[in-house]
Write an enzyme that holds these catalytic residues in place. Structure first.
Site, mmCIF file in Angstrom:
data_model
loop_
_atom_site.group_PDB
_atom_site.id
_atom_site.type_symbol
_atom_site.label_atom_id
_atom_site.label_comp_id
_atom_site.label_asym_id
_atom_site.label_seq_id
_atom_site.Cartn_x
_atom_site.Cartn_y
_atom_site.Cartn_z
ATOM 1 N N THR A 12 -54.472 116.506 72.692
ATOM 2 C CA THR A 12 -53.118 116.399 73.249
ATOM 3 C C THR A 12 -53.100 115.726 74.628
ATOM 4 O O THR A 12 -52.034 115.498 75.190
ATOM 5 C CB THR A 12 -52.472 117.795 73.380
ATOM 6 O OG1 THR A 12 -53.290 118.596 74.238
ATOM 7 C CG2 THR A 12 -52.355 118.470 72.021
ATOM 8 N N GLY A 13 -54.266 115.410 75.162
ATOM 9 C CA GLY A 13 -54.327 114.781 76.484
ATOM 10 C C GLY A 13 -54.033 113.288 76.427
ATOM 11 O O GLY A 13 -53.903 112.702 75.341
ATOM 12 N N ALA A 14 -53.922 112.686 77.608
ATOM 13 C CA ALA A 14 -53.591 111.254 77.697
ATOM 14 C C ALA A 14 -54.653 110.412 76.984
ATOM 15 O O ALA A 14 -54.333 109.461 76.262
ATOM 16 C CB ALA A 14 -53.471 110.837 79.172
ATOM 17 N N VAL A 15 -55.924 110.760 77.158
ATOM 18 C CA VAL A 15 -56.983 109.984 76.519
ATOM 19 C C VAL A 15 -57.089 110.337 75.034
ATOM 20 O O VAL A 15 -57.275 109.453 74.187
ATOM 21 C CB VAL A 15 -58.342 110.215 77.228
ATOM 22 C CG1 VAL A 15 -59.478 109.554 76.466
ATOM 23 C CG2 VAL A 15 -58.280 109.683 78.655
ATOM 24 N N CYS A 129 -64.081 105.572 83.744
ATOM 25 C CA CYS A 129 -63.183 104.433 83.498
ATOM 26 C C CYS A 129 -63.412 103.274 84.458
ATOM 27 O O CYS A 129 -63.483 102.116 84.052
ATOM 28 C CB CYS A 129 -61.733 104.891 83.563
ATOM 29 S SG CYS A 129 -61.354 105.937 84.991
ATOM 30 N N GLN A 156 -56.701 102.631 91.753
ATOM 31 C CA GLN A 156 -56.691 103.349 90.485
ATOM 32 C C GLN A 156 -55.351 104.007 90.150
ATOM 33 O O GLN A 156 -54.653 104.537 91.013
ATOM 34 C CB GLN A 156 -57.824 104.382 90.488
ATOM 35 C CG GLN A 156 -59.198 103.708 90.512
ATOM 36 C CD GLN A 156 -60.372 104.660 90.399
ATOM 37 O OE1 GLN A 156 -61.284 104.599 91.220
ATOM 38 N NE2 GLN A 156 -60.374 105.525 89.402
ATOM 39 N N LYS A 220 -70.030 108.418 90.938
ATOM 40 C CA LYS A 220 -70.103 108.052 89.517
ATOM 41 C C LYS A 220 -70.245 106.544 89.382
ATOM 42 O O LYS A 220 -71.086 106.048 88.633
ATOM 43 C CB LYS A 220 -68.829 108.500 88.781
ATOM 44 C CG LYS A 220 -68.716 109.991 88.508
ATOM 45 C CD LYS A 220 -67.352 110.290 87.843
ATOM 46 C CE LYS A 220 -66.913 111.720 88.124
ATOM 47 N NZ LYS A 220 -65.474 111.934 87.791
ATOM 48 N N ARG A 242 -56.576 106.122 94.959
ATOM 49 C CA ARG A 242 -55.527 106.358 93.959
ATOM 50 C C ARG A 242 -54.226 105.731 94.436
ATOM 51 O O ARG A 242 -53.856 105.860 95.614
ATOM 52 C CB ARG A 242 -55.327 107.857 93.768
ATOM 53 C CG ARG A 242 -54.388 108.201 92.646
ATOM 54 C CD ARG A 242 -55.007 108.112 91.280
ATOM 55 N NE ARG A 242 -55.957 109.192 91.039
ATOM 56 C CZ ARG A 242 -56.754 109.261 89.968
ATOM 57 N NH1 ARG A 242 -56.735 108.316 89.049
ATOM 58 N NH2 ARG A 242 -57.600 110.270 89.831
ATOM 59 N N HIS A 249 -56.377 100.296 86.037
ATOM 60 C CA HIS A 249 -57.166 100.315 87.277
ATOM 61 C C HIS A 249 -57.451 98.872 87.693
ATOM 62 O O HIS A 249 -57.785 98.035 86.855
ATOM 63 C CB HIS A 249 -58.510 101.003 87.054
ATOM 64 C CG HIS A 249 -58.446 102.490 86.911
ATOM 65 N ND1 HIS A 249 -57.307 103.237 87.117
ATOM 66 C CD2 HIS A 249 -59.427 103.378 86.592
ATOM 67 C CE1 HIS A 249 -57.583 104.523 86.925
ATOM 68 N NE2 HIS A 249 -58.856 104.639 86.596
ATOM 69 N N ASN A 322 -57.098 101.832 81.994
ATOM 70 C CA ASN A 322 -58.098 102.892 82.190
ATOM 71 C C ASN A 322 -58.149 103.891 81.036
ATOM 72 O O ASN A 322 -59.155 104.567 80.841
ATOM 73 C CB ASN A 322 -57.832 103.636 83.505
ATOM 74 C CG ASN A 322 -56.392 104.087 83.647
ATOM 75 O OD1 ASN A 322 -55.479 103.255 83.640
ATOM 76 N ND2 ASN A 322 -56.167 105.384 83.758
#
Lengths: 344, 344
Positions: A12-15, A129, A156, A220, A242, A249, A322
């Site tokens: 159910t998440g954006a990704v 990402c 981003q 990262k 951000r 991005h 992204n």
């Protein structure tokens, strides 16, 4: 045609939603599919290839009979459930940072290091990402001219922080004249002590701070780039920021190459490179922008210039969606590569 | 107390209004004052120290009896009227790019190179906004540790492009769901062929493109920094990007110093430096942001880190109000320095 049973963890998440879209769009050879989530989101409906599915709460047994599990539900969920999935015979493609720097876990961008998939132990990590789009753009330069140093500043989008962050930007943007006192609960880091408005702002913090003053997002980019490119001597520095952008991005990238190609040679190396679209025509104001890259699969590169002081220095502007190449598409491409290389 | 007759050229613009505010706020020793503009804006009313003034259309004779003229009405206006003002005995502080690279014209940020005012020929140039805040932050490091190389990526506010650009951002921001198709007429460059939405976007073009692929904004940062710091051997590279921020430019700055101070030594060099506020406490999520720097006089510096590969490399995040220190305040400070050094 052989098919594969797929599970999406964090459906159910954006990704997670983009993962489903990519499986449909790319005609991934799906046998059964299941949509998994935390207890909180379980019970919601979702559609896949014209059929309705109910999102189920993930338990270890959810992974019985699953061939490929695409995870994007946060690091602690991956730590808990990825080993359970592997134990039951699934191969996990994990979009969190939980296993990325684990030496036994391949960290893969198929255009760059598909060969690293060989000898995997059940978990493949999908990079961050902002790292994915940068290495896609730089790999052709590394191959043709040698890559020695990267200094990147990122621009981003909020969707990298999930649907709550998108809604926060939307709410804050509605009150243009009171941006500085807008209510903020999600960004920069939901669990952190302090929150700042993102609308009409630029916030130089993504993820928590490490002891060395870098954010985890910056570390990262630094560590993952070296691992994906198999070059611990590559110099990498990152500043991650951000912005009030929904999706897409952007990155201002400075590189030092071993050779000193012309700008035209750099353009030729990028033009037609796997997953890359060259968009670099200053005379016609053609350059990548996040608002136009959103919803697209490719990594867009433009604003290519020679540094005016260092004959081996170059500046580039790299933009990609992204949620797509930065997350869902890359995960599905990893799954496709596993099938192609008979590594499932 | 001796007073000086002042003229503000471009009085109705975003910077012109800030110039007036700064003269009031700093108790500048104003004798007479006049507000000048193009024919289009003439006739408007404006207030100064409790009195109402009518904005007048500028003609060469407007500068009779003026001691100090602050110009911010575009390069072609400066080219036309600055020599007329000088001819009539005024000293011009010009906020456009018209005379900045002219060898006989001092280009001044008082915290950095006040001495350059000596021997002026009637025109003093105020640098580009993004240059001013960067040199303010870097001058203390140059003085204490030696400065060899700068690579900057900017995050610039729309107010740098004037009131029309602010209104464009406001209008576009009101329709969150249709950002990609929002009407755009002003940005990135009003007179250019193509315009792009700025709301929820990042546009890597500020000003026109030069033949070398850099924008004029980028070349300003490069050339002006070398001139202000009196060091043609200083390596400077810039990538300039416009953001959906109303006011406050941010900069991700990488520098190489001659020495290799600790982060703490860098912080000490900046703490209390003229015009600079150190805002660098990652543990408490303290760092500069444009939404909070807007309306303030100072240049805010944070996110100070050592590069992980180059022992002489450092990363900083520099934010300031582009209309205040980036334009109006710096111009008024130049006028104050001219008085102080008896150069009027």
């Amino acid at each position: 045609m052989k098919t594969y049973n797929v599970a999406i963890m964090g459906a159910t998440g954006a990704v997670g939603q983009q993962m489903k879209d990519q499986l449909e769009k790319r005609n991934f050879p799906v046998g059964d599919i299941k949509f998994l989530s935390s207890a909180r989101s379980a019970g919601k409906e979702t559609n896949f290839n014209g059929q309705t599915y109910i999102v189920e709460e993930a338990v270890p047994e959810s992974f019985e009979g699953v061939d490929i599990a695409l995870f994007s539900a946060g690091g602690s969920i991956s730590e808990k459930f990825a080993p359970e999935a592997v134990k039951r015979g699934a191969v996990v493609v994990d979009n969190t940072s939980a296993f990325r720097m684990n030496e036994e876990v391949p960290l893969v961008v198929p255009e760059v290091n598909k060969a690293a998939l060989k000898g995997h132990s059940g978990i493949i990590a999908n990079p961050n990402c902002s790292t994915i789009q940068m290495v896609c753009a730089l790999q052709p330069l590394k191959e043709q001219f040698g890559l020695q140093k990267i200094i990147v500043s990122t621009y981003q989008a909020v969707s990298g922080a999930g649907i709550d962050a998108i809604n926060e930007l939307k709410d804050q943007s509605a009150d243009f004249d009171n941006a500085a006192t807008a209510e903020a609960k999600v960004l920069p880091v939901k669990s952190a002590d302090r929150h700042y408005p993102i609308a009409f702002n630029a916030v130089p913090q993504i993820d928590q701070f490490a002891d060395n003053g870098y954010t985890l997002e910056e570390m990262k980019m630094i560590n993952e780039t070296k691992k994906i490119m198999s070059d611990q001597s590559l110099a990498v520095a990152a500043t991650c920021v951000r912005l009030p952008v929904v999706t897409g991005h952007s990155e201002s990238v400075y590189v030092e190459l071993a050779d000193a190609p012309s700008v035209q040679q750099v353009r030729e190396a990028l033009n037609g490179a796997p997953g890359v679209v060259l968009q670099d025509d200053p005379a016609n104001q053609e350059y990548p922008m996040p608002l136009m890259a959103a919803g697209k699969d490719e990594v867009f590169v433009g604003r290519i210039r020679k540094d005016l002081d260092n004959p081996n220095g170059y500046h580039l502007w790299v933009v990609s969606d992204n949620l797509i190449k930065g997350a869902a598409l890359n995960s599905v491409q990893i799954a496709e590569a596993l099938i192609e290389e008979q590594l499932l």
